[in-house]
Design an enzyme around this catalytic site. Sequence first.
Site, short mmCIF file in Angstrom:
data_model
loop_
_atom_site.label_atom_id
_atom_site.label_comp_id
_atom_site.label_asym_id
_atom_site.label_seq_id
_atom_site.Cartn_x
_atom_site.Cartn_y
_atom_site.Cartn_z
N GLU A 1 6.63 -21.30 9.12
CA GLU A 1 7.12 -20.61 10.61
C GLU A 1 7.82 -20.62 11.03
O GLU A 1 8.66 -20.25 11.69
CB GLU A 1 5.78 -20.04 10.54
CG GLU A 1 5.27 -20.76 12.23
CD GLU A 1 4.19 -20.72 12.29
OE1 GLU A 1 4.46 -20.51 14.13
OE2 GLU A 1 3.45 -19.73 12.02
N GLU B 1 0.90 -1.19 0.08
CA GLU B 1 -0.04 -0.32 -0.37
C GLU B 1 1.06 1.13 0.29
O GLU B 1 0.19 2.89 -0.29
CB GLU B 1 -1.18 -0.27 1.09
CG GLU B 1 -2.01 -0.82 1.43
CD GLU B 1 -3.17 -1.12 1.76
OE1 GLU B 1 -3.17 -0.02 3.20
OE2 GLU B 1 -3.98 -2.01 1.84
#
Length: 293
Positions: A110, A79
């Site tokens: 992870e 963004e």
Amino acid sequence: MLNTETPDRQHADLDLYPTAELVDTLIDDQFGAVRAVHAASGQIAAAVTAALPRIEAGGRLMYVGAGTSGRLGVLDSVELYPTFSWPHERALALLAGGIDAMFVAVEGAEDDSAQGAADLRALNPGRDDVVLLLAASGATPYVLGALRAAAAAGALTIGFANNPDAPVVREAQIGITLDTGPEVISGSTRLKAGTSQKIALNTFSSALMVRLHKVYGNLMVDLKPTNAKLVLRAVRLTMFATGADEAAARAVLEQCDFHVKVAIVALTKKTSIAQARVLLDSARGSVRQALAA
């Protein structure tokens, strides 16, 4: 047990709540995210201050995370381009499990600290880079592996976690603890822990962009007009900042690829587009300083 994993005793009968009460409970708990970020405001300010000279020197922002935290990092990174014209190549995001993990959970990704380190090293980090390390637990192996690789390369490391005294906070040069406590649904850190990370990232990156002169007053003057809505926003911002009518604002914007900064300086100083760009370059992109020149 970590705070984020501890069941919330206040809502032990959550599944028995009437729907209206259930919804209110889930909403009310989100206020804890705001309080947690507010309590960490000093650390966030320190992170902005430390990051600024590195970014001004040409460094990159690198986001690293897994699951919800990693996806929030991706969101913040992508963004920055439409909002502030921040180059894609200077806002990079690593997500455990790769880009596919943005849409589908990649089990076990992870837990691989070596992969985190390898992924970070593949970006060739340097001393001017700023690495944001995101982990609700604060102990995600993938994130810690990336943190150690970033530190070894001399990059600035900023760790975000939702548990006190978490490894990612302790090992980072700047640690930011967002102590949101237990979740209404035990262990579901996509709730207020995730909300707190979203707020913290918004705050950090927006403050950094303000310091980089991407904002004039509180106007988004360095946006990239990539769609019709943003083109109209560019016109309105130019009109608001200069007092020009729509026709005049649009005419100047069309001459400078709808770069609001340039249009504001050109209209206010009554100068050419080329001269407006020179003034902005001399002012290191600051509209306020260019207008005062």
